[in-house]
Design an enzyme around this catalytic site. Structure first.
Site, mmCIF file in Angstrom:
data_model
loop_
_atom_site.group_PDB
_atom_site.id
_atom_site.type_symbol
_atom_site.label_atom_id
_atom_site.label_comp_id
_atom_site.label_asym_id
_atom_site.label_seq_id
_atom_site.Cartn_x
_atom_site.Cartn_y
_atom_site.Cartn_z
ATOM 1 N N ASN A 13 4.818 17.128 -96.699
ATOM 2 C CA ASN A 13 5.196 17.239 -95.143
ATOM 3 C C ASN A 13 4.462 18.374 -94.769
ATOM 4 O O ASN A 13 3.986 18.366 -93.462
ATOM 5 C CB ASN A 13 6.679 17.168 -94.837
ATOM 6 C CG ASN A 13 6.891 15.444 -95.286
ATOM 7 O OD1 ASN A 13 6.313 14.675 -95.504
ATOM 8 N ND2 ASN A 13 8.410 15.441 -95.437
ATOM 9 N N TYR A 58 26.649 14.443 -90.922
ATOM 10 C CA TYR A 58 25.885 14.226 -92.310
ATOM 11 C C TYR A 58 26.695 14.592 -93.585
ATOM 12 O O TYR A 58 26.456 14.158 -94.555
ATOM 13 C CB TYR A 58 24.739 15.294 -92.614
ATOM 14 C CG TYR A 58 23.529 14.644 -91.283
ATOM 15 C CD1 TYR A 58 23.738 13.723 -90.569
ATOM 16 C CD2 TYR A 58 22.444 15.371 -90.961
ATOM 17 C CE1 TYR A 58 22.542 13.246 -89.567
ATOM 18 C CE2 TYR A 58 21.569 15.388 -90.102
ATOM 19 C CZ TYR A 58 21.668 14.113 -89.306
ATOM 20 O OH TYR A 58 20.851 13.871 -88.166
ATOM 21 N N VAL A 95 11.256 16.663 -87.335
ATOM 22 C CA VAL A 95 12.362 16.972 -88.746
ATOM 23 C C VAL A 95 12.426 15.799 -89.663
ATOM 24 O O VAL A 95 13.163 15.224 -89.848
ATOM 25 C CB VAL A 95 13.629 17.304 -88.067
ATOM 26 C CG1 VAL A 95 13.688 18.604 -87.410
ATOM 27 C CG2 VAL A 95 14.034 16.271 -87.262
ATOM 28 N N LEU A 111 8.738 9.328 -89.871
ATOM 29 C CA LEU A 111 7.844 8.647 -90.580
ATOM 30 C C LEU A 111 8.235 7.006 -90.726
ATOM 31 O O LEU A 111 8.000 6.392 -91.510
ATOM 32 C CB LEU A 111 7.909 9.162 -92.311
ATOM 33 C CG LEU A 111 7.564 10.613 -92.180
ATOM 34 C CD1 LEU A 111 7.682 10.775 -93.743
ATOM 35 C CD2 LEU A 111 6.123 10.694 -91.809
#
Length: 269
Positions: free
Chosen positions: A233, A41, A221, A182
């Site tokens: 969330n 990342y 997550v 999601l």
């Protein structure tokens, strides 16, 4: 099985250093206690900055990162060096959870996982995890590990329900951690989710997350950068779906996967 916070902050694609650091700080001060990052990342420095800024004791936090098969490699020495570099970027002296990011490249169950066990023995890593594995690769990993397998992270959402992988986690008593819970925003377009959300005066995100959390051994997550989404969330923890809601989502027959890479286990055969 030791507890893992049910909701963690996902940080994939959160690469602007200030945005990433602030999203981590906001999430931790809002009540999150699990932060998920990865070498790939390229934001471990910013995640570490966010942890440092947050008014939350380190001992309350659960921090996870992933060793990448290309960025550092998964040979024994590469795992050790990669983890030490990650700790330096994060500004931490130990990690709560270290994952094998993908079982590709030079991943070798015996060599790679021996390095993970060594890191546990040295007190640099508390728990061992893997990501994007198949049931067969999970069995192989457990055969080679001295440490108990703590978690398996995989894309999981209403359009990719991963029943077999979740059942495997339940059978062997480790955590199934759902990433992209999601469905890359697709849940906002699903009438099944929207109708349930309206009935409960909740958001579609909360419904999707609450449905995942209704499954035993599952944590999530979700990625979020803005404070409103971060707090929304977290509100999934307060949403209790009834059995009809759970079964309606479980009955969705459409299937879509959003994360692919060459050599992924599900591409075999």
């Amino acid at each position: 099985m030791q507890d893992l916070p049910e909701i963690g902050l996902g940080t994939w694609e959160n690469t602007d250093p200030e945005t990433c650091a602030e999203s981590v700080r906001i999430a931790l001060e809002a009540g999150y206690r699990h932060v998920d990052t990865a070498q790939h990342y390229e934001n471990e420095d910013a995640v570490g900055e966010g942890i440092a800024r947050a008014d939350v004791p380190r001992e309350e936090l659960f921090v996870a990162t992933k060793v990448h098969p290309v960025r550092f490699g998964l040979a024994h020495s590469e795992v050790i060096e990669g983890l030490e570099a990650s700790l330096d970027r994060l500004g931490l002296d130990r990690l709560d959870l270290l994952y094998v990011h993908w079982p590709v490249g030079n991943y070798d169950a015996a060599e790679t996982l021996q390095a993970f066990d060594e890191l546990v023995d040295r007190g640099l890593v508390d728990h061992v995890g893997v990501s994007n594995f198949s049931e067969e690769l999970l069995d192989e990993a457990m055969d080679h590990l001295d440490s108990p397998l703590f978690a398996h992270q995989a894309e999981t959402h209403p359009l990719l329900q991963q029943d077999d992988l979740v059942a495997h986690a339940q059978e062997h008593d480790y955590h199934h951690v759902a990433y992209s819970p999601l469905a890359r925003g697709r849940v906002f377009e699903m009438p099944e989710i929207s109708e349930i959300a309206e009935r409960h005066d909740a958001s579609a995100a909360q419904v999707s997350l609450a449905w995942l959390l209704s499954r035993e051994n599952v944590s999530v997550v979700p990625k979020a950068t803005g404070e409103a989404h971060i707090r929304d969330n977290l509100g999934a923890l307060d949403l209790e779906l009834d059995e009809e809601d759970v079964e309606r989502i479980r009955g969705i027959e459409r299937e879509e996967r959003f994360v692919e890479r060459d050599g992924a286990p599900w591409q075999e055969g």
